[in-house]
Design an enzyme around this catalytic site. Structure first.
Site, PDB file in Angstrom:
ATOM      1  N   GLU A  38      20.788 -24.851  43.466  1.00  0.00           N
ATOM      2  CA  GLU A  38      20.879 -23.450  43.868  1.00  0.00           C
ATOM      3  C   GLU A  38      19.500 -22.810  44.005  1.00  0.00           C
ATOM      4  O   GLU A  38      18.561 -23.168  43.294  1.00  0.00           O
ATOM      5  CB  GLU A  38      21.726 -22.694  42.847  1.00  0.00           C
ATOM      6  N   CYS A  58      13.743 -17.667  43.788  1.00  0.00           N
ATOM      7  CA  CYS A  58      13.814 -18.477  42.573  1.00  0.00           C
ATOM      8  C   CYS A  58      14.299 -19.862  42.976  1.00  0.00           C
ATOM      9  O   CYS A  58      15.396 -20.010  43.512  1.00  0.00           O
ATOM     10  CB  CYS A  58      14.790 -17.797  41.608  1.00  0.00           C
ATOM     11  N   CYS A  66      19.653 -30.462  34.415  1.00  0.00           N
ATOM     12  CA  CYS A  66      18.494 -30.357  33.521  1.00  0.00           C
ATOM     13  C   CYS A  66      18.754 -31.231  32.301  1.00  0.00           C
ATOM     14  O   CYS A  66      19.888 -31.324  31.818  1.00  0.00           O
ATOM     15  CB  CYS A  66      18.304 -28.898  33.089  1.00  0.00           C
ATOM     16  N   CYS A 106      19.338 -27.003  26.410  1.00  0.00           N
ATOM     17  CA  CYS A 106      19.227 -25.766  25.634  1.00  0.00           C
ATOM     18  C   CYS A 106      20.652 -25.240  25.470  1.00  0.00           C
ATOM     19  O   CYS A 106      21.405 -25.166  26.445  1.00  0.00           O
ATOM     20  CB  CYS A 106      18.364 -24.737  26.357  1.00  0.00           C
ATOM     21  N   CYS A 143      22.180 -22.320  27.704  1.00  0.00           N
ATOM     22  CA  CYS A 143      21.965 -22.377  29.160  1.00  0.00           C
ATOM     23  C   CYS A 143      23.038 -23.213  29.841  1.00  0.00           C
ATOM     24  O   CYS A 143      23.292 -24.360  29.445  1.00  0.00           O
ATOM     25  CB  CYS A 143      20.584 -22.964  29.440  1.00  0.00           C
ATOM     26  N   GLU A 202      13.765 -28.450  34.709  1.00  0.00           N
ATOM     27  CA  GLU A 202      12.511 -28.196  34.006  1.00  0.00           C
ATOM     28  C   GLU A 202      11.376 -28.674  34.917  1.00  0.00           C
ATOM     29  O   GLU A 202      11.159 -29.888  35.059  1.00  0.00           O
ATOM     30  CB  GLU A 202      12.522 -28.954  32.657  1.00  0.00           C
ATOM     31  N   LEU A 238      10.093 -19.322  25.214  1.00  0.00           N
ATOM     32  CA  LEU A 238       9.890 -19.508  23.768  1.00  0.00           C
ATOM     33  C   LEU A 238      11.218 -19.294  23.028  1.00  0.00           C
ATOM     34  O   LEU A 238      11.675 -20.149  22.275  1.00  0.00           O
ATOM     35  CB  LEU A 238       8.809 -18.541  23.272  1.00  0.00           C
ATOM     36  N   CYS A 270      19.782 -15.796  35.323  1.00  0.00           N
ATOM     37  CA  CYS A 270      19.148 -16.844  34.522  1.00  0.00           C
ATOM     38  C   CYS A 270      20.168 -17.635  33.736  1.00  0.00           C
ATOM     39  O   CYS A 270      21.009 -17.065  33.053  1.00  0.00           O
ATOM     40  CB  CYS A 270      18.245 -16.236  33.464  1.00  0.00           C
TER      41      CYS A 270
HETATM   42  N1  SAH Z   1      13.475 -25.073  32.472  1.00  0.00           N
HETATM   43  C1  SAH Z   1      12.712 -23.895  32.727  1.00  0.00           C
HETATM   44  C2  SAH Z   1      13.314 -23.011  33.812  1.00  0.00           C
HETATM   45  C3  SAH Z   1      14.725 -22.587  33.467  1.00  0.00           C
HETATM   46  S1  SAH Z   1      15.555 -21.146  33.670  1.00  0.00           S
HETATM   47  C4  SAH Z   1      12.537 -23.113  31.442  1.00  0.00           C
HETATM   48  O1  SAH Z   1      13.123 -23.489  30.438  1.00  0.00           O
HETATM   49  O2  SAH Z   1      11.767 -22.159  31.435  1.00  0.00           O
HETATM   50  C5  SAH Z   1      14.677 -19.719  33.530  1.00  0.00           C
HETATM   51  C6  SAH Z   1      14.883 -18.923  32.236  1.00  0.00           C
HETATM   52  O3  SAH Z   1      16.247 -18.539  31.953  1.00  0.00           O
HETATM   53  C7  SAH Z   1      14.416 -19.686  31.012  1.00  0.00           C
HETATM   54  O4  SAH Z   1      13.657 -18.850  30.222  1.00  0.00           O
HETATM   55  C8  SAH Z   1      15.734 -20.015  30.335  1.00  0.00           C
HETATM   56  O5  SAH Z   1      15.574 -20.320  28.987  1.00  0.00           O
HETATM   57  C9  SAH Z   1      16.516 -18.750  30.581  1.00  0.00           C
HETATM   58  N2  SAH Z   1      17.963 -18.881  30.360  1.00  0.00           N
HETATM   59  C10 SAH Z   1      18.686 -20.005  30.349  1.00  0.00           C
HETATM   60  N3  SAH Z   1      19.979 -19.721  30.132  1.00  0.00           N
HETATM   61  C11 SAH Z   1      20.084 -18.382  30.009  1.00  0.00           C
HETATM   62  C12 SAH Z   1      21.185 -17.477  29.814  1.00  0.00           C
HETATM   63  N4  SAH Z   1      22.427 -17.925  29.712  1.00  0.00           N
HETATM   64  N5  SAH Z   1      20.919 -16.160  29.761  1.00  0.00           N
HETATM   65  C13 SAH Z   1      19.662 -15.708  29.923  1.00  0.00           C
HETATM   66  N6  SAH Z   1      18.593 -16.506  30.119  1.00  0.00           N
HETATM   67  C14 SAH Z   1      18.795 -17.831  30.160  1.00  0.00           C
END
Ligand code: SAH
Length: 360
Positions: A101, A114, A121, A125, A128, A170, A224, A345
């Protein structure tokens, strides 16, 4: 150029969208073309959106024939589009049976694309949706670049002012392809974006931050999401390999060489009720970031199916933000865009079955 030469030996066509401009020149030289021919082809692709050698009127017949034999310009196209009530657009690209996407977010003063760097991935996490979906494969350079070429085509006269690697995947685990894509995005004959308008978001692959540091300067955003390793271990398994200290020291080294991040690195912090959102957590966060010039971006958590988390309340997020502000940190609260089409996100899974979709 080794890759291209190998591909030629195997008699496989090289997709010019997989190459940065130095390698397009080397490739063209290998089929007997002059440097300026490479420049002309780059212009056809990136300035005129022309992917057909036959239509490149200033390229000689002899070179066109060789190009047809050895190479191609193959974009991966958007197959579905959804438009949110707030103007955010989500596009899906189908790559065999997998989906990625790309999200376009228009704002008053800028419009951000974006983009995804992997299918799925591997980081898992907990909060996510993409992580829950699992990992399929890295995107090729052409598949990363196609997302921008296709979006430009769709948006016609609307300029993309910013690009963020915050889609699926990532980016630092697909480092080589992401670096080549970044070179094309930065190059004046490519997309010509300034380094201050490109952001790479990472969960913090410390050695890859150091590697990037030697090659490319762009904005870094660090996911973080926790003020100490105990909490981070619980929600981000990658922290057991690269913990907060190792990430922040790699960030400090990056900042020493960086002009793009001169206002500080972005620290992303997803607000999870009763997990990482207490007053003590805000104080801890301020403490660990004391020596890192940073802007903190608090992200209300976006829900998805089968997840146990709850987003912190607005008042909780504001209290958290104010503690950080009082300690001198530039702190913003992210506006979630495109939630109604699951484009916010952490909601990207390539799955839009439950929503109205427009087949393109
Ligand atoms: N892998 C990369 C890019 C991923 S997504 C990273 O970890 O930074 C971009 C952002 O959205 C990251 O900060 C991720 O942690 C955050 N994110 C993931 N799931 C989310 C959710 N359900 N709600 C809000 N932010 C989320």
């Amino acid at each position: 150029m080794d890759k291209t030469i190998n591909l030629n030996v195997l008699n496989t066509q090289v997709n010019l969208l997989d190459l940065d401009f130095k390698n397009i020149q080397l490739f063209l030289a290998s089929i007997g073309a002059k440097i300026f021919t490479a420049e002309q082809i780059i212009q056809w692709i990136y300035s005129h959106n022309c992917y057909d050698f036959n239509k490149m009127s200033n390229i000689s017949k002899k070179i066109k024939k060789k190009l047809h034999q050895t190479s191609c310009i193959k974009t991966s196209n958007f197959s579905e589009e959804q438009i949110s009530s707030d103007g955010t657009i989500k596009w899906v690209t189908s790559l065999n049976n997998q989906k990625i996407e790309t999200v376009y977010i228009p704002e008053k003063k800028r419009s951000t694309l974006c983009i995804s760097s992997q299918i799925g991935c591997s980081l898992k996490c907990d909060f996510c949706a993409t992580g829950k979906q699992g990992f399929n494969r890295n995107l090729k350079v052409s598949e990363i670049i196609s997302q921008i070429l296709q979006a430009k085509k769709k948006l016609k006269n609307t300029k993309i002012t910013n690009i963020v690697f915050m889609g699926m995947g990532e980016p630092l685990l697909n480092l080589n392809n992401v670096i080549t894509a970044l070179k094309i995005i930065l190059n004046i004959n490519g997309f010509g974006l300034s380094k201050r308008r490109i952001t790479l978001s990472t969960a913090g692959i410390a050695p890859a931050i150091d590697k990037l540091n030697k090659i490319i300067d762009i904005n870094l955003a660090i996911s973080l999401h926790a003020p100490n390793n105990n909490i981070r271990n619980l929600i981000m398994p990658i922290n057991k390999i690269y913990n907060i200290e190792s990430i922040l020291s790699a960030v400090s080294r990056y900042l020493k060489n960086s002009n793009a991040n001169r206002n500080g690195v972005t620290i992303e912090y997803v607000m999870l009720k009763n997990i990482n959102d207490s007053i003590k957590n805000a104080q801890e966060l301020a403490y660990i970031l004391k020596k890192i010039p940073s802007k903190i971006n608090l992200i209300p958590w976006n829900s998805f199916k089968n997840s146990n988390f709850i987003s912190s309340t607005n008042s909780n997020i504001n209290t958290f933000a104010n503690i950080l502000r009082k300690k001198g940190f530039n702190t913003t609260i992210r506006k979630n865009r495109g939630q109604d089409i699951n484009a916010a996100c952490g909601q990207l899974t390539g799955n839009i079955i439950n929503y109205r979709k427009n087949h393109l």
